[in-house]
Design an enzyme around this catalytic site. Sequence first.
Site, PDB file in Angstrom:
ATOM      1  N   ASP A 117     -19.977  42.254 -27.603  1.00  0.00           N
ATOM      2  CA  ASP A 117     -18.646  41.728 -27.266  1.00  0.00           C
ATOM      3  C   ASP A 117     -18.405  40.379 -27.945  1.00  0.00           C
ATOM      4  OD1 ASP A 117     -16.163  42.057 -26.136  1.00  0.00           O
ATOM      5  OD2 ASP A 117     -16.715  41.211 -24.192  1.00  0.00           O
TER       6      ASP A 117
ATOM      7  N   LYS B  79     -20.950  30.576 -12.056  1.00  0.00           N
ATOM      8  CA  LYS B  79     -20.247  31.854 -11.936  1.00  0.00           C
ATOM      9  C   LYS B  79     -20.687  32.545 -10.655  1.00  0.00           C
ATOM     10  CE  LYS B  79     -19.031  34.354 -15.344  1.00  0.00           C
ATOM     11  NZ  LYS B  79     -18.974  35.216 -16.561  1.00  0.00           N
TER      12      LYS B  79
ATOM     13  N   GLY C  80     -16.169  37.935 -11.891  1.00  0.00           N
ATOM     14  CA  GLY C  80     -16.321  36.896 -10.887  1.00  0.00           C
ATOM     15  C   GLY C  80     -15.544  35.653 -11.275  1.00  0.00           C
ATOM     16  N   SER C  81     -15.678  34.628 -10.447  1.00  0.00           N
ATOM     17  CA  SER C  81     -14.990  33.359 -10.681  1.00  0.00           C
ATOM     18  C   SER C  81     -15.971  32.306 -11.158  1.00  0.00           C
ATOM     19  CB  SER C  81     -14.310  32.887  -9.388  1.00  0.00           C
ATOM     20  OG  SER C  81     -13.366  33.849  -8.944  1.00  0.00           O
TER      21      SER C  81
ATOM     22  N   GLY D 197     -12.006  29.366 -14.185  1.00  0.00           N
ATOM     23  CA  GLY D 197     -11.423  30.627 -14.608  1.00  0.00           C
ATOM     24  C   GLY D 197     -11.853  31.764 -13.710  1.00  0.00           C
TER      25      GLY D 197
END
Length: 374
Positions: free
Chosen positions: A173, A79, A62-63, A57
């Site tokens: 969150d 990540k 970041g990826s 994802g």
Amino acid sequence: MLAPMSMFIFLAHKYWKTRIAIDAVEKFLRMQLMLGPTRYAYTDIIAITNHFRDKLGEGGYGSVYKGVLLPGNIHVAVKILGNSNCKGEDFISGISTIGRIHQINVVRLVGFCAEEKRRALVYEYMPNGSLDKYIFSFERSSYWDKLNEIVLGIARGINYLHQGCDMQIVHFDIKPENILLDNNFIPKVADFGLAKLSPRDNSFVPMSAMRGTIGYIGPEMISRCFGPISNKSDVYSFGMLLLEMAGGRRNSNPHAESSSQAYYPSWVYSQLSRQEVSEIGDAVDMHELEKKLCIVGLWCIQMRSHDRPTMSEVIEMLEAGIDGLEMPPRPFFCGDDHVPEADSYYMPSEMTAISEDVEDTYTSSEMTAVSEDM
């Protein structure tokens, strides 16, 4: 001659400040080798991810890539942080807190990489992805068998962050996308990019900006007239999550046929309040567990923070029978014609301040977990 000299002084000063920040991070990370997660070289990260072949994802922070640790063939999620999301103090802060947490309902940080400004986080891999994939698509007949375990696991994970660490960690969150599920569907609280660290005896958390996801964010984040910002903000978010899990739908549905069904908390409160408290178990045509989760969820989303239970009290209610639960007061937004909008907004940094004044609590102190949509 003044112009070139001024430019040289400016560049030298900028380089000096960068080197000080990098050296501080390096000094701390060397001390961490025996205390926390494993430190990897960037070449190790490349090998672990097989040259970043399997992407899980991507998001604002970041990826995320799937990787394998050798020996042992242990699957991990890696990540890669963007250069704009690598503030040194926040990176240090997370490693010294989340990096030392080993609780079954919090995603574990396995390792990290820090070479100049190239930084990465290595987490345990969650093969079943995030909770949002399931709560809105589960076959309801089989859903209830696992639902209670998942709910209690999430509650225990959040309560551990509030009470089980040396410093309380407020997540800010909590939502379905940030709850990950392992191969046995054990839930793990994830994605600590907006979290904040504060002393456990503090009843409020100092904040300079609103953070979170609209639809789950506590009203005190918008206006202090609803109370101080504290770990009760996580309780509110958990309550909204609880209602979504109970109803198997998003709390806000602007496409519903009638306004009375467009906002699930409002609809369920109206249905449950038709009966006396002693008759809640015989109220509307709901599964008994759904009724219990709705009542607990409605307690959690009380508008004033001091009217909400703590997470430890939430766990007690979840473990109790429905007959022992009292109907909460009506949250004032639960009118039939009220349909709040549900939109997300994104914060600028993956490591947004566990503590904006982290140096006041730790002289040197990575938070984040893997969410599939990152």
